[in-house]
Design a protein around this motif. Structure first.
Motif, PDB file in Angstrom:
ATOM      1  N   GLY A  38      39.090  45.352  74.776  1.00 15.20           N
ATOM      2  CA  GLY A  38      38.496  46.644  74.066  1.00 15.20           C
ATOM      3  C   GLY A  38      37.059  46.876  74.549  1.00 15.20           C
ATOM      4  O   GLY A  38      36.625  45.962  75.845  1.00 15.20           O
ATOM      5  N   GLU A  39      36.106  47.948  74.115  1.00 19.34           N
ATOM      6  CA  GLU A  39      35.546  48.943  74.505  1.00 19.34           C
ATOM      7  C   GLU A  39      34.394  48.673  73.693  1.00 19.34           C
ATOM      8  O   GLU A  39      35.103  48.776  72.191  1.00 19.34           O
ATOM      9  CB  GLU A  39      35.094  50.266  75.263  1.00 19.34           C
ATOM     10  N   ILE A  40      32.906  48.565  74.122  1.00 14.86           N
ATOM     11  CA  ILE A  40      32.489  48.814  72.740  1.00 14.86           C
ATOM     12  C   ILE A  40      31.043  49.873  72.975  1.00 14.86           C
ATOM     13  O   ILE A  40      30.153  49.103  74.278  1.00 14.86           O
ATOM     14  CB  ILE A  40      31.378  47.513  71.800  1.00 14.86           C
ATOM     15  N   ILE A  41      31.197  50.770  72.961  1.00 13.35           N
ATOM     16  CA  ILE A  41      30.220  52.092  72.915  1.00 13.35           C
ATOM     17  C   ILE A  41      29.444  52.416  71.910  1.00 13.35           C
ATOM     18  O   ILE A  41      29.446  52.977  70.467  1.00 13.35           O
ATOM     19  CB  ILE A  41      31.188  53.446  73.085  1.00 13.35           C
ATOM     20  N   PHE A  42      27.660  52.493  72.335  1.00 17.80           N
ATOM     21  CA  PHE A  42      26.669  52.886  71.597  1.00 17.80           C
ATOM     22  C   PHE A  42      25.860  54.247  72.210  1.00 17.80           C
ATOM     23  O   PHE A  42      25.547  53.756  72.938  1.00 17.80           O
ATOM     24  CB  PHE A  42      26.041  51.342  71.472  1.00 17.80           C
ATOM     25  N   ASN A  43      26.060  54.898  71.351  1.00 16.42           N
ATOM     26  CA  ASN A  43      25.185  56.244  71.448  1.00 16.42           C
ATOM     27  C   ASN A  43      25.930  56.542  73.652  1.00 16.42           C
ATOM     28  O   ASN A  43      25.464  56.754  73.947  1.00 16.42           O
ATOM     29  CB  ASN A  43      23.256  55.960  72.026  1.00 16.42           C
ATOM     30  N   GLY A  44      27.078  56.574  73.322  1.00 19.16           N
ATOM     31  CA  GLY A  44      27.545  57.072  74.610  1.00 19.16           C
ATOM     32  C   GLY A  44      27.618  56.499  75.468  1.00 19.16           C
ATOM     33  O   GLY A  44      28.472  56.533  76.687  1.00 19.16           O
ATOM     34  N   LYS A  45      26.985  54.666  75.267  1.00 17.20           N
ATOM     35  CA  LYS A  45      27.142  53.683  76.497  1.00 17.20           C
ATOM     36  C   LYS A  45      27.823  52.532  76.213  1.00 17.20           C
ATOM     37  O   LYS A  45      28.306  51.622  74.953  1.00 17.20           O
ATOM     38  CB  LYS A  45      25.550  53.440  76.960  1.00 17.20           C
ATOM     39  N   ASP A  46      28.733  52.060  77.235  1.00 17.29           N
ATOM     40  CA  ASP A  46      29.500  50.802  77.080  1.00 17.29           C
ATOM     41  C   ASP A  46      28.769  50.217  77.268  1.00 17.29           C
ATOM     42  O   ASP A  46      28.552  48.910  78.580  1.00 17.29           O
ATOM     43  CB  ASP A  46      30.013  50.985  78.556  1.00 17.29           C
ATOM     44  N   ILE A  47      29.256  49.075  76.301  1.00 17.08           N
ATOM     45  CA  ILE A  47      27.933  47.669  75.807  1.00 17.08           C
ATOM     46  C   ILE A  47      28.661  46.676  76.189  1.00 17.08           C
ATOM     47  O   ILE A  47      27.907  45.562  75.860  1.00 17.08           O
ATOM     48  CB  ILE A  47      26.720  47.477  74.863  1.00 17.08           C
ATOM     49  N   THR A  48      29.678  46.920  76.304  1.00 12.14           N
ATOM     50  CA  THR A  48      30.999  45.596  76.350  1.00 12.14           C
ATOM     51  C   THR A  48      30.130  44.393  76.817  1.00 12.14           C
ATOM     52  O   THR A  48      30.304  43.074  76.339  1.00 12.14           O
ATOM     53  CB  THR A  48      32.184  45.796  76.896  1.00 12.14           C
ATOM     54  N   ASN A  49      29.940  44.420  78.109  1.00  9.01           N
ATOM     55  CA  ASN A  49      29.544  43.159  79.283  1.00  9.01           C
ATOM     56  C   ASN A  49      27.998  42.952  79.104  1.00  9.01           C
ATOM     57  O   ASN A  49      27.041  42.270  79.853  1.00  9.01           O
ATOM     58  CB  ASN A  49      29.918  43.127  80.373  1.00  9.01           C
ATOM     59  N   MET A  50      27.376  43.549  78.542  1.00  7.50           N
ATOM     60  CA  MET A  50      25.210  43.057  77.538  1.00  7.50           C
ATOM     61  C   MET A  50      25.269  41.985  77.039  1.00  7.50           C
ATOM     62  O   MET A  50      25.997  41.927  76.100  1.00  7.50           O
ATOM     63  CB  MET A  50      24.695  45.041  77.533  1.00  7.50           C
ATOM     64  N   SER A  51      24.037  41.894  77.455  1.00  9.82           N
ATOM     65  CA  SER A  51      24.109  40.937  76.510  1.00  9.82           C
ATOM     66  C   SER A  51      22.721  41.367  75.347  1.00  9.82           C
ATOM     67  O   SER A  51      22.538  42.079  74.834  1.00  9.82           O
ATOM     68  CB  SER A  51      23.022  39.771  77.482  1.00  9.82           C
TER      69      SER A  51
END
Length: 237
Positions: free
Chosen positions: A56-69
């Motif tokens: 799955g994916e997590i999108i915050f304000n149009g930015k994919d943050i799925t793999n961010m720390s």
């Protein structure tokens, strides 16, 4: 805006979250509730980056943050308050608020934030964040630290956990004030009717899936009517 797309998560071959799809709009006060073991805290940890989804994916304000720390997400404007506040030996309340804010801050400014969460600033600003503080005091100090960050999207994981009834009622007053001065989105994981009742939206999670999501006016009675899980589990303060 935060969007969760087809989020799945398992642990020890047990599915905890199953195909979660959510859109959380800006400037809303949202509560996630449901039975114990339904995946609420896991979902919060996935949003903030403590856990990583299997798919799955997590999108915050149009930015994919799925793999961010966690740090990268915090820099983008996500904040998180733990279910059990962390204690820091040798760190004062003022130090904690200033570090959380990540900017220069005077004690007067820190005192204003402490006052906003119902603490007498003069009594707390120089105290150490340790075992001398009660559960309710630690909760409010953590909230003050989160408030100082001015995050665009803030998650509170069961803020009522481990505190007594008096402290819980004080926390409700804090959240009511936050709701009145809403600046950004607040997401609260909670079992409590009083918290659900000040929400704009309620999400009901059960067995790792979303059973209901809608306006508080539409769901409050439905969610609480047949449930025994919304009684305060008061602990020692």
């Amino acid at each position: 805006m935060l969007e969760l797309k087809n989020i799945c998560f398992s642990r020890d071959n047990k599915k905890i979250l199953d195909n979660i799809n959510l859109i959380l709009e800006n400037n809303k006060f949202i509560s996630i509730t449901g039975p114990n073991g339904s995946g609420k805290s896991t979902l919060a940890k996935i949003i903030i980056g403590i856990e990583k989804p299997d798919s799955g994916e997590i999108i915050f304000n149009g930015k994919d943050i799925t793999n961010m720390s966690i740090s990268e997400r915090a820099n983008l404007g996500l904040g998180y308050a733990f279910q059990t506040p962390v204690k820091f030996k040798g760190i004062t309340v003022f130090d904690m608020i200033k570090l959380s804010a990540k900017k220069d801050m005077t004690k007067l400014e820190a005192c204003d934030i402490l006052s906003s969460v119902g603490l007498c600033a003069r009594e707390y600003v120089d105290r150490e964040v340790n075992d001398s503080l009660s559960g309710g005091e630690l909760k409010r100090i953590e909230i003050a630290s989160v408030v100082s960050k001015e995050s665009e999207f803030t998650i509170f994981d069961e803020p009522e956990a481990g505190i007594d009834l008096w402290s819980f009622n004080s926390l409700i007053n804090v959240f009511e004030k936050m709701r009145e001065k809403l600046n950004g989105t607040i997401l609260i994981i909670s079992h409590q009717e009083k918290i659900l009742n000040i929400s704009d939206e309620i999400i009901l999670l059960s067995s790792g899936t979303i059973k209901e999501h809608g306006r508080k006016e539409e769901l409050f009675d439905k969610v609480t009517k047949h449930s025994s899980c919304y009684k305060l589990q008061g602990g020692k303060d």
